[in-house]
Write a protein that holds these residues in place. Structure first.
Motif, PDB file in Angstrom:
ATOM      1  N   MET A 145       0.807  -1.196   0.000  1.00 37.45           N
ATOM      2  CA  MET A 145       0.000   0.000   0.000  1.00 37.45           C
ATOM      3  C   MET A 145       0.857   1.270   0.000  1.00 37.45           C
ATOM      4  SD  MET A 145      -3.038   1.203  -0.044  1.00 37.45           S
ATOM      5  CE  MET A 145      -4.491   1.595   0.838  1.00 37.45           C
ATOM      6  N   SER A 146       1.968   1.289   0.755  1.00 31.64           N
ATOM      7  CA  SER A 146       2.785   2.494   0.824  1.00 31.64           C
ATOM      8  C   SER A 146       3.497   2.751  -0.511  1.00 31.64           C
ATOM      9  CB  SER A 146       3.791   2.405   1.962  1.00 31.64           C
ATOM     10  OG  SER A 146       4.798   1.472   1.660  1.00 31.64           O
ATOM     11  N   ALA A 147       3.805   1.707  -1.259  1.00 31.61           N
ATOM     12  CA  ALA A 147       4.419   1.895  -2.577  1.00 31.61           C
ATOM     13  C   ALA A 147       3.434   2.595  -3.510  1.00 31.61           C
ATOM     14  CB  ALA A 147       4.854   0.558  -3.162  1.00 31.61           C
ATOM     15  N   TYR A 148       2.179   2.249  -3.404  1.00 31.93           N
ATOM     16  CA  TYR A 148       1.145   2.879  -4.214  1.00 31.93           C
ATOM     17  C   TYR A 148       1.007   4.367  -3.856  1.00 31.93           C
ATOM     18  CZ  TYR A 148      -3.470   4.025  -6.042  1.00 31.93           C
ATOM     19  OH  TYR A 148      -4.517   4.630  -6.686  1.00 31.93           O
ATOM     20  N   ILE A 149       1.036   4.676  -2.582  1.00 33.87           N
ATOM     21  CA  ILE A 149       0.936   6.064  -2.123  1.00 33.87           C
ATOM     22  C   ILE A 149       2.145   6.861  -2.594  1.00 33.87           C
ATOM     23  CG2 ILE A 149       0.947   7.557  -0.074  1.00 33.87           C
ATOM     24  CD1 ILE A 149      -0.777   5.388   1.283  1.00 33.87           C
ATOM     25  N   LYS A 150       3.335   6.279  -2.506  1.00 30.55           N
ATOM     26  CA  LYS A 150       4.539   6.965  -2.968  1.00 30.55           C
ATOM     27  C   LYS A 150       4.482   7.230  -4.467  1.00 30.55           C
ATOM     28  CE  LYS A 150       7.622   5.551   0.680  1.00 30.55           C
ATOM     29  NZ  LYS A 150       8.843   4.863   1.074  1.00 30.55           N
ATOM     30  N   GLN A 151       3.944   6.268  -5.217  1.00 36.23           N
ATOM     31  CA  GLN A 151       3.801   6.448  -6.652  1.00 36.23           C
ATOM     32  C   GLN A 151       2.826   7.593  -6.953  1.00 36.23           C
ATOM     33  OE1 GLN A 151       2.154   3.130  -8.764  1.00 36.23           O
ATOM     34  NE2 GLN A 151       2.449   4.094 -10.766  1.00 36.23           N
ATOM     35  N   LEU A 152       1.732   7.644  -6.211  1.00 36.89           N
ATOM     36  CA  LEU A 152       0.780   8.744  -6.390  1.00 36.89           C
ATOM     37  C   LEU A 152       1.410  10.093  -6.058  1.00 36.89           C
ATOM     38  CD1 LEU A 152      -2.549   7.267  -4.968  1.00 36.89           C
ATOM     39  CD2 LEU A 152      -1.988   7.744  -7.350  1.00 36.89           C
ATOM     40  N   GLN A 153       2.201  10.138  -5.011  1.00 33.32           N
ATOM     41  CA  GLN A 153       2.872  11.381  -4.636  1.00 33.32           C
ATOM     42  C   GLN A 153       3.853  11.824  -5.711  1.00 33.32           C
ATOM     43  OE1 GLN A 153       4.473  10.268  -0.815  1.00 33.32           O
ATOM     44  NE2 GLN A 153       2.679  11.055   0.290  1.00 33.32           N
ATOM     45  N   ARG A 154       4.600  10.873  -6.300  1.00 29.22           N
ATOM     46  CA  ARG A 154       5.529  11.200  -7.383  1.00 29.22           C
ATOM     47  C   ARG A 154       4.771  11.725  -8.598  1.00 29.22           C
ATOM     48  NH1 ARG A 154       8.385   6.476  -5.731  1.00 29.22           N
ATOM     49  NH2 ARG A 154       7.200   5.280  -7.255  1.00 29.22           N
ATOM     50  N   MET A 155       3.636  11.104  -8.908  1.00 26.42           N
ATOM     51  CA  MET A 155       2.832  11.543 -10.050  1.00 26.42           C
ATOM     52  C   MET A 155       2.263  12.948  -9.805  1.00 26.42           C
ATOM     53  SD  MET A 155       0.921   7.949 -11.025  1.00 26.42           S
ATOM     54  CE  MET A 155      -0.420   8.768 -11.815  1.00 26.42           C
ATOM     55  N   ALA A 156       1.835  13.192  -8.579  1.00 25.83           N
ATOM     56  CA  ALA A 156       1.288  14.514  -8.245  1.00 25.83           C
ATOM     57  C   ALA A 156       2.380  15.572  -8.324  1.00 25.83           C
ATOM     58  CB  ALA A 156       0.664  14.488  -6.862  1.00 25.83           C
ATOM     59  N   ALA A 157       3.572  15.268  -7.844  1.00 17.27           N
ATOM     60  CA  ALA A 157       4.679  16.223  -7.899  1.00 17.27           C
ATOM     61  C   ALA A 157       5.081  16.503  -9.342  1.00 17.27           C
ATOM     62  CB  ALA A 157       5.866  15.694  -7.115  1.00 17.27           C
ATOM     63  N   ALA A 158       5.020  15.502 -10.195  1.00 19.65           N
ATOM     64  CA  ALA A 158       5.381  15.687 -11.604  1.00 19.65           C
ATOM     65  C   ALA A 158       4.345  16.520 -12.342  1.00 19.65           C
ATOM     66  CB  ALA A 158       5.539  14.328 -12.280  1.00 19.65           C
ATOM     67  N   SER A 159       3.108  16.488 -11.894  1.00 21.13           N
ATOM     68  CA  SER A 159       2.054  17.223 -12.593  1.00 21.13           C
ATOM     69  C   SER A 159       1.902  18.660 -12.111  1.00 21.13           C
ATOM     70  CB  SER A 159       0.717  16.493 -12.450  1.00 21.13           C
ATOM     71  OG  SER A 159       0.268  16.546 -11.117  1.00 21.13           O
ATOM     72  N   LEU A 160       2.687  19.082 -11.112  1.00 20.57           N
ATOM     73  CA  LEU A 160       2.617  20.459 -10.630  1.00 20.57           C
ATOM     74  C   LEU A 160       3.090  21.413 -11.717  1.00 20.57           C
ATOM     75  CD1 LEU A 160       3.958  20.134  -6.978  1.00 20.57           C
ATOM     76  CD2 LEU A 160       1.621  20.556  -7.713  1.00 20.57           C
ATOM     77  N   PRO A 161       2.502  22.582 -11.805  1.00 18.36           N
ATOM     78  CA  PRO A 161       2.932  23.528 -12.831  1.00 18.36           C
ATOM     79  C   PRO A 161       4.368  23.980 -12.596  1.00 18.36           C
ATOM     80  CG  PRO A 161       1.359  24.548 -11.340  1.00 18.36           C
ATOM     81  CD  PRO A 161       1.412  23.083 -10.995  1.00 18.36           C
ATOM     82  N   ALA A 162       5.059  24.269 -13.682  1.00 15.76           N
ATOM     83  CA  ALA A 162       6.461  24.657 -13.598  1.00 15.76           C
ATOM     84  C   ALA A 162       6.641  26.125 -13.231  1.00 15.76           C
ATOM     85  CB  ALA A 162       7.150  24.372 -14.923  1.00 15.76           C
ATOM     86  N   THR A 163       5.563  26.906 -13.212  1.00 17.36           N
ATOM     87  CA  THR A 163       5.696  28.319 -12.893  1.00 17.36           C
ATOM     88  C   THR A 163       5.926  28.500 -11.395  1.00 17.36           C
ATOM     89  OG1 THR A 163       3.323  28.575 -12.617  1.00 17.36           O
ATOM     90  CG2 THR A 163       4.223  29.038 -14.802  1.00 17.36           C
ATOM     91  N   PRO A 164       6.835  29.388 -11.031  1.00 17.38           N
ATOM     92  CA  PRO A 164       7.078  29.624  -9.607  1.00 17.38           C
ATOM     93  C   PRO A 164       5.890  30.353  -8.971  1.00 17.38           C
ATOM     94  CG  PRO A 164       8.434  31.063 -10.957  1.00 17.38           C
ATOM     95  CD  PRO A 164       7.709  30.153 -11.887  1.00 17.38           C
ATOM     96  N   PRO A 165       5.807  30.327  -7.668  1.00 13.47           N
ATOM     97  CA  PRO A 165       4.719  31.039  -6.978  1.00 13.47           C
ATOM     98  C   PRO A 165       4.740  32.531  -7.321  1.00 13.47           C
ATOM     99  CG  PRO A 165       5.959  29.678  -5.436  1.00 13.47           C
ATOM    100  CD  PRO A 165       6.678  29.626  -6.733  1.00 13.47           C
ATOM    101  N   LEU A 166       3.595  33.139  -7.186  1.00 18.07           N
ATOM    102  CA  LEU A 166       3.417  34.536  -7.579  1.00 18.07           C
ATOM    103  C   LEU A 166       4.357  35.473  -6.823  1.00 18.07           C
ATOM    104  CD1 LEU A 166       1.907  36.483  -9.367  1.00 18.07           C
ATOM    105  CD2 LEU A 166       0.102  36.568  -7.658  1.00 18.07           C
ATOM    106  N   GLN A 167       4.583  35.220  -5.546  1.00 18.90           N
ATOM    107  CA  GLN A 167       5.465  36.098  -4.772  1.00 18.90           C
ATOM    108  C   GLN A 167       6.881  36.069  -5.336  1.00 18.90           C
ATOM    109  OE1 GLN A 167       5.233  35.686  -0.537  1.00 18.90           O
ATOM    110  NE2 GLN A 167       7.030  36.914  -0.178  1.00 18.90           N
ATOM    111  N   LYS A 168       7.371  34.897  -5.706  1.00 15.88           N
ATOM    112  CA  LYS A 168       8.708  34.789  -6.280  1.00 15.88           C
ATOM    113  C   LYS A 168       8.764  35.462  -7.643  1.00 15.88           C
ATOM    114  CE  LYS A 168      12.446  31.642  -7.457  1.00 15.88           C
ATOM    115  NZ  LYS A 168      13.148  32.768  -7.988  1.00 15.88           N
TER     116      LYS A 168
END
Length: 95
Positions: A1-24
């Protein structure tokens, strides 16, 4: 189960937008301005054009960084809103 969660976390991190936060993005833009143009009042339209977003998202960032909203009143009933950088916002000798 934890391998599945880690895989989901990696997929979520990869799908984050490449633009930096607005303050930066704002700080990078502001620092890139020549020294002379940094120390003056700014209109929200300038920020919106430079950052490519709406003022309702930029406003909280400016307030967090110590910028102040000001108004230039006119006898005709129109007034102009502008933003003052933290260095210019303090006009009292005790600041």
């Amino acid at each position: 189960m934890s391998a599945y969660i880690k895989q989901l976390q990696r997929m979520a991190a990869a799908s984050l937008p490449a633009t930096p936060p607005l303050q930066k993005r704002f700080m990078d833009w502001y620092v890139s301005l020549p020294e002379v143009t940094r120390h003056r009042p700014f209109s929200m339209i300038e920020f919106e054009q430079a950052l490519g977003t709406q003022g309702k998202y930029i406003s909280p960032v400016l307030l967090k960084l110590g910028w102040q909203r000001k108004r230039r009143w006119s006898s005709q009933g129109q007034y102009h809103r502008y933003w003052v950088p933290p260095a210019l916002a303090c006009t009292k000798p005790s600041c």
